[in-house]
Design a protein around this motif. Sequence first.
Motif, short mmCIF file in Angstrom:
data_model
loop_
_atom_site.label_atom_id
_atom_site.label_comp_id
_atom_site.label_asym_id
_atom_site.label_seq_id
_atom_site.Cartn_x
_atom_site.Cartn_y
_atom_site.Cartn_z
N ALA A 206 0.81 -1.22 0.00
CA ALA A 206 0.00 0.00 0.00
C ALA A 206 0.84 1.27 0.00
O ALA A 206 0.51 2.24 -0.67
CB ALA A 206 -0.94 -0.01 1.20
N LEU A 207 1.95 1.26 0.75
CA LEU A 207 2.74 2.48 0.93
C LEU A 207 4.03 2.50 0.14
O LEU A 207 4.67 3.56 0.05
CB LEU A 207 3.07 2.66 2.43
N ASP A 208 4.43 1.36 -0.40
CA ASP A 208 5.69 1.26 -1.13
C ASP A 208 6.85 1.64 -0.21
O ASP A 208 6.87 1.25 0.96
CB ASP A 208 5.64 2.15 -2.38
N LEU A 209 7.81 2.44 -0.67
CA LEU A 209 8.96 2.80 0.16
C LEU A 209 8.61 3.82 1.25
O LEU A 209 9.40 4.02 2.17
CB LEU A 209 10.08 3.36 -0.72
N ASP A 210 7.45 4.46 1.14
CA ASP A 210 7.01 5.36 2.20
C ASP A 210 6.76 4.61 3.51
O ASP A 210 6.66 5.23 4.57
CB ASP A 210 5.74 6.09 1.79
N TYR A 211 6.66 3.31 3.43
CA TYR A 211 6.46 2.49 4.63
C TYR A 211 7.60 2.68 5.62
O TYR A 211 7.38 2.70 6.83
CB TYR A 211 6.36 1.02 4.21
N PHE A 212 8.81 2.87 5.13
CA PHE A 212 9.98 2.97 6.00
C PHE A 212 10.21 4.38 6.52
O PHE A 212 11.18 4.61 7.25
CB PHE A 212 11.24 2.49 5.25
N ARG A 213 9.38 5.33 6.14
CA ARG A 213 9.53 6.69 6.66
C ARG A 213 8.99 6.84 8.07
O ARG A 213 9.33 7.78 8.78
CB ARG A 213 8.84 7.68 5.74
N ASP A 214 8.15 5.91 8.47
CA ASP A 214 7.59 5.92 9.82
C ASP A 214 8.50 5.10 10.73
O ASP A 214 8.74 3.92 10.46
CB ASP A 214 6.18 5.34 9.81
N PRO A 215 9.04 5.68 11.81
CA PRO A 215 9.92 4.91 12.70
C PRO A 215 9.24 3.68 13.29
O PRO A 215 9.89 2.64 13.50
CB PRO A 215 10.29 5.92 13.79
N TRP A 216 7.94 3.77 13.56
CA TRP A 216 7.24 2.61 14.11
C TRP A 216 7.21 1.47 13.10
O TRP A 216 7.33 0.29 13.48
CB TRP A 216 5.82 3.01 14.52
N ASN A 217 7.06 1.79 11.83
CA ASN A 217 7.10 0.74 10.81
C ASN A 217 8.48 0.10 10.72
O ASN A 217 8.58 -1.11 10.47
CB ASN A 217 6.70 1.32 9.45
N ASP A 218 9.53 0.90 10.91
CA ASP A 218 10.88 0.33 10.92
C ASP A 218 11.05 -0.66 12.06
O ASP A 218 11.64 -1.73 11.90
CB ASP A 218 11.91 1.46 11.04
N LEU B 15 4.12 -0.77 23.46
CA LEU B 15 4.21 0.68 23.61
C LEU B 15 3.43 1.37 22.52
O LEU B 15 2.73 2.36 22.76
CB LEU B 15 5.68 1.12 23.57
N ARG B 16 3.50 0.85 21.30
CA ARG B 16 2.70 1.41 20.21
C ARG B 16 1.21 1.22 20.49
O ARG B 16 0.39 2.08 20.14
CB ARG B 16 3.08 0.73 18.89
N LEU B 17 0.86 0.09 21.12
CA LEU B 17 -0.53 -0.14 21.48
C LEU B 17 -1.03 0.94 22.41
O LEU B 17 -2.13 1.48 22.25
CB LEU B 17 -0.67 -1.52 22.13
N LEU B 18 -0.22 1.31 23.40
CA LEU B 18 -0.64 2.33 24.36
C LEU B 18 -0.71 3.71 23.71
O LEU B 18 -1.59 4.52 24.02
CB LEU B 18 0.32 2.36 25.55
#
Length: 366
Positions: free
Chosen positions: A83-95, A143-146
């Motif tokens: 869905a996001l292509d390489l933009d997926y890795f711009r979010d630290p949580w996704n990393d 932590l992401r859940l909270l």
Amino acid sequence: MVLLCLVWKKTVSWLLTLRAIIHKLTQLLAFEIFIISMVGIHTAVLVAQTFAVVQVRGEWFFSAMDAVFLCVYVLEALLKLIALDLDYFRDPWNDIDFFIVIMMVLDFVLPLLTYPGHTTHGNAVSLFRVLRVFKGVRAVRILRLLLTLRMLENLQELTSTFALSGPSIGAILLLMFTCLFMFSVVLHDLFQKSDPNHFGELFDTIFTLFQLFTLDDWSLIYLDCVQVGASYIIYFLMAYILIEYFTLLNLVIAVLVDNFQLTLIKRKELQKQKTLLEQKESSIEDIVSGKPAQEGHMKPEDDEAFLDQFIKHMDGSEREKQLLFTYLQLMASVEHLQQQFRSQAATTDKIVDSFFETAEQDFPHH
């Protein structure tokens, strides 16, 4: 070739449609709730595995659940990558999520590949130990859940404050460990014979000084040195404690407190701007609907104060901000003049009506 081109166009169109559907799926609230639920269950399973009795009796169950969680996390990562292509890795949580998925895949696949004769037993054990260390990283997702829960706004502000304090605290910690290393070298050279248990080796000295961060057993260290005639160590201990504990360590707390205060001030300013914006929108709606100006609506002075605060928080050059401020100021003035005009028109209508009523009473029709 024409047939291949038609097939290729249809395939590309179908793939783009599929990607759009996947993107909408990943943005759905139900999808987020499902992933959050899986993260919560996974965290509970990790906690349950820390009990020896539960781990021994439910080993097969935990193995099966690890496979289920692995499938869910891999599927989530693949869907978001599509869905996001390489933009997926711009979010630290996704990393972080992607790193956790890689570690889980290795932890699941490598034991199946390391059968006898394929690799040495010692290397396999060492590799498994490293992967078991990374297994605890999975709990980071809680932590992401909270942080995704909107009701825990205070926790989000707390986390953002720690993030803002990171550079300042990092500089202070660097200074603290620099002082710790300097004191370690000096105390090791002076007291390695007087107290070899604490200052015999450089790493023992570093550990001793690190222990003094909590003011633990500093008096016992002093008494041990006094017994061998090295009572002057008290001066070094006092200097170290005053610099490291009472100055630098409290400076870290001061930075956190200062950033907490700034966060609270920004929160109050945002609430105030939100209130002013609601009043502004209500005033504009009244003008559009033709209602007369009510008491409590903003005056021109309030408009200018609101616009000034609004412009300061916008991005752009100073010239653009000045032009936008002038435009909005003129719009606010027009709005205020329209309110006055409507009020004066209503007053004029009342005067005219009163004049005709008086004329009818003085000159009745026969």
